[in-house]
Design an enzyme around this catalytic site. Sequence first.
Site, PDB file in Angstrom:
ATOM      1  N   VAL A  56       0.840  -1.198   0.000  1.00  0.00           N
ATOM      2  CA  VAL A  56       0.000   0.000   0.000  1.00  0.00           C
ATOM      3  C   VAL A  56       0.874   1.247   0.000  1.00  0.00           C
ATOM      4  O   VAL A  56       1.839   1.347   0.770  1.00  0.00           O
ATOM      5  CB  VAL A  56      -0.936   0.026   1.230  1.00  0.00           C
TER       6      VAL A  56
ATOM      7  N   ASP B 209      10.179  -5.014   8.891  1.00  0.00           N
ATOM      8  CA  ASP B 209       9.151  -4.724   9.886  1.00  0.00           C
ATOM      9  C   ASP B 209       8.996  -5.986  10.734  1.00  0.00           C
ATOM     10  O   ASP B 209       9.892  -6.841  10.752  1.00  0.00           O
ATOM     11  CB  ASP B 209       7.841  -4.325   9.197  1.00  0.00           C
TER      12      ASP B 209
ATOM     13  N   ALA C 170       4.347   4.209   3.009  1.00  0.00           N
ATOM     14  CA  ALA C 170       3.898   2.965   2.378  1.00  0.00           C
ATOM     15  C   ALA C 170       4.044   1.846   3.396  1.00  0.00           C
ATOM     16  O   ALA C 170       4.644   2.034   4.463  1.00  0.00           O
ATOM     17  CB  ALA C 170       4.710   2.667   1.122  1.00  0.00           C
ATOM     18  N   LYS C 171       3.491   0.695   3.081  1.00  0.00           N
ATOM     19  CA  LYS C 171       3.662  -0.475   3.940  1.00  0.00           C
ATOM     20  C   LYS C 171       3.325  -1.715   3.135  1.00  0.00           C
ATOM     21  O   LYS C 171       2.556  -1.662   2.160  1.00  0.00           O
ATOM     22  CB  LYS C 171       2.742  -0.413   5.167  1.00  0.00           C
ATOM     23  N   GLY C 172       3.894  -2.829   3.536  1.00  0.00           N
ATOM     24  CA  GLY C 172       3.594  -4.089   2.894  1.00  0.00           C
ATOM     25  C   GLY C 172       3.425  -5.180   3.923  1.00  0.00           C
ATOM     26  O   GLY C 172       3.818  -5.028   5.078  1.00  0.00           O
TER      27      GLY C 172
END
Length: 424
Positions: A68, A154, A113-115
Amino acid sequence: MTSVQEPVSHLRENPYGLAKDQLRLVARAFSIDESLVKVLSSCKKAVTVSIPVTMDDGRVEVFEGFRVTHNVARGPSKGGIRYHPDVTLDEVRALSMWMTWKCALMGIPFGGAKGGVKCDPKQLSLRELEGMTRRYTTEIINEIGPEKDIPAPDVGTSPREMAWIFDTYSMNKGHSVLGVVTGKPLTVGGSLGRLEATARGGLYCTLEALDRLGMRIEGLKVAIQGFGNVGSYYALFMDQEGADVVAISDSRGGCYNAKGIDVRSAIAHKQEHGTLQGLAEIDPISNDDLLLLDCDVLAPCGLEQVITGENAAQLKAKIVCEGANGPTTPAADQILEDKGVLVLPDVLANAGGVVVSYFEWVQGLQEYFWKEEEVNAKLKEIVAKAFEETWDVHERRDISMRLAAYGLAVERVAEATTTRGLYP
Protein backbone atom coordinates in the site's frame (compact mmCIF):
# COMPACT_ATOMS: atom_id res chain seq x y z
CA MET A 1 -3.26 -26.67 -3.66
CA THR A 2 -4.41 -25.05 -0.40
CA SER A 3 -4.84 -21.54 0.97
CA VAL A 4 -3.71 -20.41 4.39
CA GLN A 5 -6.53 -20.33 6.95
CA GLU A 6 -7.77 -16.99 8.29
CA PRO A 7 -6.29 -16.47 11.79
CA VAL A 8 -7.98 -14.93 14.78
CA SER A 9 -6.64 -11.37 14.77
CA HIS A 10 -5.04 -9.61 17.75
CA LEU A 11 -6.62 -6.36 16.52
CA ARG A 12 -9.50 -5.18 18.70
CA GLU A 13 -10.53 -2.34 16.39
CA ASN A 14 -10.09 -1.66 12.69
CA PRO A 15 -6.66 0.04 12.50
CA TYR A 16 -7.43 1.96 9.32
CA GLY A 17 -10.56 3.34 10.95
CA LEU A 18 -8.49 4.41 13.95
CA ALA A 19 -5.90 6.07 11.70
CA LYS A 20 -8.61 8.06 9.91
CA ASP A 21 -10.19 9.02 13.25
CA GLN A 22 -6.78 10.30 14.40
CA LEU A 23 -6.49 12.36 11.21
CA ARG A 24 -9.94 13.92 11.71
CA LEU A 25 -9.04 14.79 15.32
CA VAL A 26 -5.82 16.46 14.18
CA ALA A 27 -7.64 18.31 11.39
CA ARG A 28 -10.09 19.82 13.87
CA ALA A 29 -7.35 20.83 16.30
CA PHE A 30 -5.12 22.37 13.62
CA SER A 31 -7.87 23.78 11.35
CA ILE A 32 -6.92 21.75 8.29
CA ASP A 33 -9.28 22.15 5.34
CA GLU A 34 -11.87 19.39 4.93
CA SER A 35 -10.94 18.91 1.27
CA LEU A 36 -7.37 18.17 2.28
CA VAL A 37 -8.61 15.75 4.93
CA LYS A 38 -10.46 13.83 2.21
CA VAL A 39 -7.25 13.55 0.20
CA LEU A 40 -5.05 12.62 3.17
CA SER A 41 -7.44 10.03 4.57
CA SER A 42 -7.30 8.00 1.35
CA CYS A 43 -4.46 5.73 0.25
CA LYS A 44 -3.04 6.47 -3.19
CA LYS A 45 -2.72 2.80 -4.12
CA ALA A 46 -3.36 -0.62 -2.55
CA VAL A 47 -2.27 -3.84 -4.24
CA THR A 48 -3.31 -7.34 -3.15
CA VAL A 49 -1.33 -10.26 -4.55
CA SER A 50 -1.52 -14.04 -4.47
CA ILE A 51 1.74 -15.81 -3.54
CA PRO A 52 1.85 -19.51 -4.41
CA VAL A 53 4.77 -21.34 -2.80
CA THR A 54 5.89 -24.95 -3.16
CA MET A 55 6.44 -26.24 0.38
CA ASP A 56 9.11 -28.70 1.44
CA ASP A 57 6.66 -31.61 1.40
CA GLY A 58 5.56 -30.88 -2.16
CA ARG A 59 2.29 -29.12 -1.26
CA VAL A 60 1.52 -25.71 -2.73
CA GLU A 61 0.37 -23.09 -0.23
CA VAL A 62 -1.11 -19.80 -1.40
CA PHE A 63 -0.32 -16.80 0.77
CA GLU A 64 -1.92 -13.37 0.52
CA GLY A 65 0.27 -10.29 0.29
CA PHE A 66 -0.26 -6.52 0.20
CA ARG A 67 1.60 -3.36 -0.73
CA VAL A 68 0.00 0.00 0.00
CA THR A 69 1.16 3.52 -0.85
CA HIS A 70 -0.56 6.19 1.22
CA ASN A 71 0.95 9.46 0.00
CA VAL A 72 3.81 10.71 -2.21
CA ALA A 73 3.39 14.49 -1.88
CA ARG A 74 6.79 14.87 -0.18
CA GLY A 75 8.71 12.22 -2.14
CA PRO A 76 8.75 8.49 -2.96
CA SER A 77 6.91 6.27 -0.54
CA LYS A 78 8.74 4.36 2.19
CA GLY A 79 7.67 1.60 4.55
CA GLY A 80 8.37 -1.83 5.94
CA ILE A 81 7.15 -5.30 5.02
CA ARG A 82 5.47 -7.31 7.76
CA TYR A 83 5.19 -11.11 7.94
CA HIS A 84 2.53 -12.07 10.49
CA PRO A 85 -0.53 -14.36 10.65
CA ASP A 86 -2.80 -11.41 11.48
CA VAL A 87 -1.83 -9.12 8.58
CA THR A 88 -4.85 -7.50 6.92
CA LEU A 89 -5.22 -4.95 4.16
CA ASP A 90 -6.68 -2.39 6.57
CA GLU A 91 -3.77 -2.89 8.96
CA VAL A 92 -1.32 -2.24 6.12
CA ARG A 93 -3.32 0.84 5.07
CA ALA A 94 -3.14 2.23 8.60
CA LEU A 95 0.58 1.52 8.87
CA SER A 96 1.20 3.27 5.54
CA MET A 97 -0.65 6.36 6.77
CA TRP A 98 1.35 6.43 9.99
CA MET A 99 4.53 6.17 7.91
CA THR A 100 3.52 9.32 6.01
CA TRP A 101 3.21 11.27 9.26
CA LYS A 102 6.43 9.77 10.62
CA CYS A 103 8.49 10.81 7.61
CA ALA A 104 6.99 14.29 7.63
CA LEU A 105 7.63 14.78 11.34
CA MET A 106 11.28 13.75 10.89
CA GLY A 107 11.61 16.12 7.92
CA ILE A 108 12.77 13.46 5.47
CA PRO A 109 11.61 13.49 1.81
CA PHE A 110 9.42 10.40 1.79
CA GLY A 111 5.75 9.56 1.83
CA GLY A 112 4.27 6.55 3.56
CA ALA A 113 3.90 2.96 2.38
CA LYS A 114 3.66 -0.47 3.94
CA GLY A 115 3.59 -4.09 2.89
CA GLY A 116 2.66 -7.38 4.44
CA VAL A 117 2.20 -11.09 3.89
CA LYS A 118 -0.32 -13.08 5.90
CA CYS A 119 1.88 -15.91 7.17
CA ASP A 120 3.67 -17.24 10.24
CA PRO A 121 7.38 -16.99 9.35
CA LYS A 122 8.30 -19.10 12.39
CA GLN A 123 6.49 -22.07 10.82
CA LEU A 124 8.29 -21.82 7.47
CA SER A 125 11.61 -23.41 6.58
CA LEU A 126 14.39 -21.19 5.27
CA ARG A 127 13.76 -22.43 1.72
CA GLU A 128 10.01 -21.80 2.01
CA LEU A 129 10.59 -18.33 3.44
CA GLU A 130 13.00 -17.40 0.67
CA GLY A 131 10.66 -18.74 -2.01
CA MET A 132 7.73 -16.81 -0.59
CA THR A 133 9.77 -13.59 -0.31
CA ARG A 134 11.08 -13.82 -3.87
CA ARG A 135 7.61 -14.57 -5.30
CA TYR A 136 6.08 -11.70 -3.28
CA THR A 137 8.79 -9.36 -4.60
CA THR A 138 8.08 -10.47 -8.15
CA GLU A 139 4.34 -9.87 -7.69
CA ILE A 140 4.91 -6.27 -6.50
CA ILE A 141 7.97 -5.52 -8.65
CA ASN A 142 6.13 -2.89 -10.70
CA GLU A 143 5.09 -1.08 -7.52
CA ILE A 144 8.54 -0.66 -5.92
CA GLY A 145 11.77 1.06 -6.94
CA PRO A 146 14.37 3.52 -5.58
CA GLU A 147 12.50 6.54 -6.95
CA LYS A 148 9.02 5.10 -6.40
CA ASP A 149 8.53 2.99 -3.25
CA ILE A 150 11.29 1.66 -1.01
CA PRO A 151 10.53 -1.29 1.33
CA ALA A 152 12.30 -2.06 4.63
CA PRO A 153 12.07 -4.61 7.45
CA ASP A 154 9.15 -4.72 9.89
CA VAL A 155 7.63 -7.31 12.24
CA GLY A 156 8.66 -10.78 11.11
CA THR A 157 11.26 -9.63 8.58
CA SER A 158 14.97 -8.80 8.85
CA PRO A 159 18.04 -7.90 6.75
CA ARG A 160 17.95 -11.45 5.37
CA GLU A 161 14.57 -10.89 3.69
CA MET A 162 15.70 -7.48 2.46
CA ALA A 163 18.70 -9.12 0.76
CA TRP A 164 16.36 -11.52 -1.06
CA ILE A 165 14.15 -8.62 -2.18
CA PHE A 166 17.18 -6.63 -3.33
CA ASP A 167 18.52 -9.62 -5.29
CA THR A 168 15.17 -10.51 -6.86
CA TYR A 169 14.55 -6.93 -7.99
CA SER A 170 18.11 -6.54 -9.27
CA MET A 171 18.00 -9.83 -11.21
CA ASN A 172 14.86 -8.64 -12.96
CA LYS A 173 16.42 -5.28 -13.81
CA GLY A 174 19.71 -6.78 -14.98
CA HIS A 175 21.94 -4.81 -12.58
CA SER A 176 22.29 -4.19 -8.83
CA VAL A 177 19.86 -1.55 -7.56
CA LEU A 178 21.08 -0.66 -4.07
CA GLY A 179 18.35 1.90 -3.42
CA VAL A 180 15.36 -0.40 -3.95
CA VAL A 181 15.20 -1.55 -0.34
CA THR A 182 16.74 -0.53 2.98
CA GLY A 183 17.64 -2.51 6.08
CA LYS A 184 19.93 -4.70 3.95
CA PRO A 185 22.96 -6.57 5.32
CA LEU A 186 26.16 -4.54 5.27
CA THR A 187 27.68 -6.85 2.65
CA VAL A 188 25.09 -5.81 0.05
CA GLY A 189 24.78 -2.09 0.64
CA GLY A 190 23.29 -1.82 4.11
CA SER A 191 24.09 1.07 6.43
CA LEU A 192 26.00 0.91 9.66
CA GLY A 193 23.64 1.67 12.53
CA ARG A 194 20.45 0.64 10.68
CA LEU A 195 19.80 -2.54 12.70
CA GLU A 196 19.71 -0.64 16.00
CA ALA A 197 18.26 2.60 14.62
CA THR A 198 14.61 2.26 15.71
CA ALA A 199 15.58 1.46 19.28
CA ARG A 200 18.30 4.11 19.33
CA GLY A 201 15.77 6.72 18.23
CA GLY A 202 13.49 5.56 21.05
CA LEU A 203 16.37 5.96 23.49
CA TYR A 204 17.05 9.51 22.28
CA CYS A 205 13.35 10.39 22.71
CA THR A 206 13.29 8.89 26.20
CA LEU A 207 16.38 10.84 27.24
CA GLU A 208 14.89 14.08 25.89
CA ALA A 209 11.67 13.44 27.82
CA LEU A 210 13.51 12.63 31.06
CA ASP A 211 15.51 15.83 30.72
CA ARG A 212 12.36 17.95 30.39
CA LEU A 213 10.67 16.16 33.29
CA GLY A 214 13.73 16.59 35.51
CA MET A 215 14.16 12.82 35.92
CA ARG A 216 17.43 10.87 36.00
CA ILE A 217 17.81 7.64 34.06
CA GLU A 218 19.97 5.93 36.69
CA GLY A 219 17.86 3.39 38.58
CA LEU A 220 14.78 4.03 36.46
CA LYS A 221 12.49 0.99 36.24
CA VAL A 222 11.73 0.00 32.64
CA ALA A 223 9.26 -2.60 31.32
CA ILE A 224 9.41 -3.62 27.66
CA GLN A 225 6.75 -5.60 25.81
CA GLY A 226 8.17 -7.23 22.70
CA PHE A 227 11.72 -8.51 22.45
CA GLY A 228 12.37 -8.47 18.74
CA ASN A 229 14.76 -6.06 17.09
CA VAL A 230 13.29 -2.90 18.64
CA GLY A 231 12.56 -4.23 22.13
CA SER A 232 15.86 -6.03 22.60
CA TYR A 233 18.02 -3.11 21.51
CA TYR A 234 15.92 -0.63 23.49
CA ALA A 235 16.43 -2.83 26.57
CA LEU A 236 20.17 -2.97 25.92
CA PHE A 237 20.50 0.79 25.42
CA MET A 238 18.44 1.63 28.52
CA ASP A 239 20.53 -0.84 30.54
CA GLN A 240 23.74 0.74 29.26
CA GLU A 241 22.45 4.17 30.33
CA GLY A 242 21.94 2.93 33.90
CA ALA A 243 18.23 2.08 33.96
CA ASP A 244 16.94 -1.16 35.51
CA VAL A 245 15.07 -3.26 32.94
CA VAL A 246 12.67 -5.08 35.26
CA ALA A 247 10.48 -6.82 32.67
CA ILE A 248 10.70 -8.04 29.08
CA SER A 249 8.45 -10.26 26.97
CA ASP A 250 8.01 -11.93 23.61
CA SER A 251 4.97 -13.52 21.95
CA ARG A 252 5.07 -16.49 24.34
CA GLY A 253 5.15 -14.53 27.59
CA GLY A 254 7.44 -12.47 29.74
CA CYS A 255 10.04 -12.30 32.48
CA TYR A 256 10.13 -10.12 35.60
CA ASN A 257 12.83 -9.32 38.14
CA ALA A 258 12.28 -6.34 40.44
CA LYS A 259 16.05 -5.88 40.82
CA GLY A 260 16.65 -5.82 37.08
CA ILE A 261 17.13 -8.41 34.33
CA ASP A 262 20.54 -9.23 32.87
CA VAL A 263 19.72 -7.89 29.40
CA ARG A 264 22.76 -9.30 27.64
CA SER A 265 22.01 -12.77 28.97
CA ALA A 266 18.37 -12.40 27.88
CA ILE A 267 19.41 -11.45 24.34
CA ALA A 268 21.83 -14.40 24.16
CA HIS A 269 19.13 -16.77 25.50
CA LYS A 270 16.60 -15.51 22.95
CA GLN A 271 19.08 -15.92 20.09
CA GLU A 272 19.98 -19.46 21.17
CA HIS A 273 16.49 -20.78 22.03
CA GLY A 274 14.17 -18.52 20.04
CA THR A 275 12.21 -17.69 23.21
CA LEU A 276 12.64 -16.03 26.60
CA GLN A 277 11.17 -19.06 28.34
CA GLY A 278 13.73 -20.75 30.57
CA LEU A 279 15.67 -17.57 31.32
CA ALA A 280 17.34 -17.81 34.74
CA GLU A 281 16.63 -15.62 37.80
CA ILE A 282 13.27 -14.31 36.67
CA ASP A 283 9.58 -14.72 37.50
CA PRO A 284 7.25 -15.58 34.60
CA ILE A 285 4.73 -12.88 33.72
CA SER A 286 2.08 -12.54 31.03
CA ASN A 287 2.17 -9.86 28.35
CA ASP A 288 -1.02 -8.35 29.76
CA ASP A 289 0.36 -8.19 33.31
CA LEU A 290 3.64 -6.66 32.10
CA LEU A 291 1.76 -3.58 30.91
CA LEU A 292 0.40 -2.98 34.41
CA LEU A 293 3.68 -3.24 36.34
CA ASP A 294 4.83 -0.48 38.66
CA CYS A 295 7.54 1.11 36.51
CA ASP A 296 8.79 4.49 35.33
CA VAL A 297 8.96 3.76 31.60
CA LEU A 298 6.75 1.33 29.69
CA ALA A 299 7.83 0.55 26.13
CA PRO A 300 5.33 -1.41 24.00
CA CYS A 301 7.57 -2.68 21.19
CA GLY A 302 5.44 -5.47 19.71
CA LEU A 303 2.12 -5.13 17.91
CA GLU A 304 -0.77 -2.64 17.74
CA GLN A 305 -3.58 -2.04 20.21
CA VAL A 306 -2.09 -3.48 23.40
CA ILE A 307 -2.94 -0.44 25.53
CA THR A 308 -6.70 -0.02 25.36
CA GLY A 309 -9.62 1.62 27.08
CA GLU A 310 -9.90 -1.55 29.17
CA ASN A 311 -6.43 -1.51 30.74
CA ALA A 312 -5.16 2.08 30.39
CA ALA A 313 -6.51 3.21 33.77
CA GLN A 314 -4.45 0.51 35.47
CA LEU A 315 -1.11 1.52 33.94
CA LYS A 316 1.38 2.77 36.52
CA ALA A 317 4.15 3.99 34.22
CA LYS A 318 5.04 7.69 34.13
CA ILE A 319 6.22 7.53 30.50
CA VAL A 320 5.03 5.34 27.63
CA CYS A 321 7.57 5.08 24.80
CA GLU A 322 5.85 3.60 21.74
CA GLY A 323 8.41 1.36 20.06
CA ALA A 324 5.60 -0.31 18.11
CA ASN A 325 3.24 1.32 15.63
CA GLY A 326 -0.23 2.05 16.98
CA PRO A 327 0.11 0.27 20.36
CA THR A 328 -2.30 2.68 22.08
CA THR A 329 -5.95 3.09 21.06
CA PRO A 330 -7.59 6.55 21.05
CA ALA A 331 -9.73 5.58 24.06
CA ALA A 332 -6.59 4.65 25.98
CA ASP A 333 -4.89 7.87 24.86
CA GLN A 334 -7.54 9.97 26.56
CA ILE A 335 -7.30 7.97 29.78
CA LEU A 336 -3.51 8.26 29.88
CA GLU A 337 -3.72 11.98 29.18
CA ASP A 338 -6.15 12.43 32.08
CA LYS A 339 -3.80 10.40 34.33
CA GLY A 340 -0.87 12.64 33.45
CA VAL A 341 1.11 9.88 31.71
CA LEU A 342 3.54 11.24 29.11
CA VAL A 343 3.07 9.25 25.89
CA LEU A 344 5.93 9.48 23.39
CA PRO A 345 3.94 8.67 20.23
CA ASP A 346 4.97 6.12 17.64
CA VAL A 347 5.55 8.65 14.85
CA LEU A 348 8.21 10.24 17.06
CA ALA A 349 9.50 7.46 19.31
CA ASN A 350 10.12 4.76 16.70
CA ALA A 351 11.05 6.94 13.74
CA GLY A 352 14.77 6.20 14.09
CA GLY A 353 14.41 3.25 11.73
CA VAL A 354 13.04 5.25 8.82
CA VAL A 355 15.58 8.03 9.42
CA VAL A 356 18.52 5.65 9.03
CA SER A 357 16.68 3.92 6.18
CA TYR A 358 16.76 7.33 4.52
CA PHE A 359 20.49 7.49 5.19
CA GLU A 360 20.92 4.02 3.67
CA TRP A 361 18.92 5.03 0.61
CA VAL A 362 21.10 8.12 0.12
CA GLN A 363 24.29 6.09 0.58
CA GLY A 364 23.06 3.49 -1.92
CA LEU A 365 22.24 6.11 -4.56
CA GLN A 366 25.66 7.74 -4.08
CA GLU A 367 27.49 4.41 -3.58
CA TYR A 368 29.38 6.14 -0.78
CA PHE A 369 28.97 4.88 2.76
CA TRP A 370 29.28 6.64 6.10
CA LYS A 371 30.96 5.73 9.38
CA GLU A 372 28.69 4.48 12.17
CA GLU A 373 29.53 7.50 14.36
CA GLU A 374 28.36 9.78 11.55
CA VAL A 375 25.11 7.83 11.13
CA ASN A 376 24.30 7.93 14.85
CA ALA A 377 25.20 11.61 15.18
CA LYS A 378 22.94 12.56 12.26
CA LEU A 379 20.15 10.37 13.69
CA LYS A 380 20.42 12.04 17.09
CA GLU A 381 20.32 15.49 15.50
CA ILE A 382 17.15 14.73 13.52
CA VAL A 383 15.34 13.01 16.40
CA ALA A 384 16.27 15.76 18.87
CA LYS A 385 15.01 18.44 16.47
CA ALA A 386 11.71 16.60 15.93
CA PHE A 387 11.31 16.10 19.68
CA GLU A 388 11.98 19.77 20.39
CA GLU A 389 9.46 20.89 17.76
CA THR A 390 6.84 18.48 19.10
CA TRP A 391 7.47 19.43 22.72
CA ASP A 392 7.15 23.12 21.84
CA VAL A 393 3.70 22.58 20.28
CA HIS A 394 2.74 20.28 23.16
CA GLU A 395 3.49 22.98 25.74
CA ARG A 396 2.43 26.04 23.77
CA ARG A 397 -0.97 24.64 22.82
CA ASP A 398 -1.41 22.52 25.96
CA ILE A 399 -2.16 19.36 23.97
CA SER A 400 -0.85 15.79 24.12
CA MET A 401 2.47 14.86 22.55
CA ARG A 402 0.60 12.65 20.08
CA LEU A 403 -1.67 15.43 18.91
CA ALA A 404 1.30 17.79 18.69
CA ALA A 405 3.39 15.31 16.67
CA TYR A 406 0.56 14.34 14.34
CA GLY A 407 -0.42 17.98 13.94
CA LEU A 408 3.05 19.02 12.83
CA ALA A 409 3.27 16.08 10.45
CA VAL A 410 -0.17 16.47 8.89
CA GLU A 411 0.36 20.21 8.42
CA ARG A 412 3.58 19.50 6.49
CA VAL A 413 1.95 16.93 4.22
CA ALA A 414 -1.06 19.19 3.71
CA GLU A 415 1.22 22.08 2.78
CA ALA A 416 3.10 19.92 0.27
CA THR A 417 -0.20 18.73 -1.22
CA THR A 418 -1.48 22.30 -1.55
CA THR A 419 1.80 23.52 -3.03
CA ARG A 420 1.87 20.79 -5.67
CA GLY A 421 -1.83 21.16 -6.47
CA LEU A 422 -4.09 18.51 -7.96
CA TYR A 423 -3.35 16.93 -11.35
CA PRO A 424 -4.82 17.52 -13.85
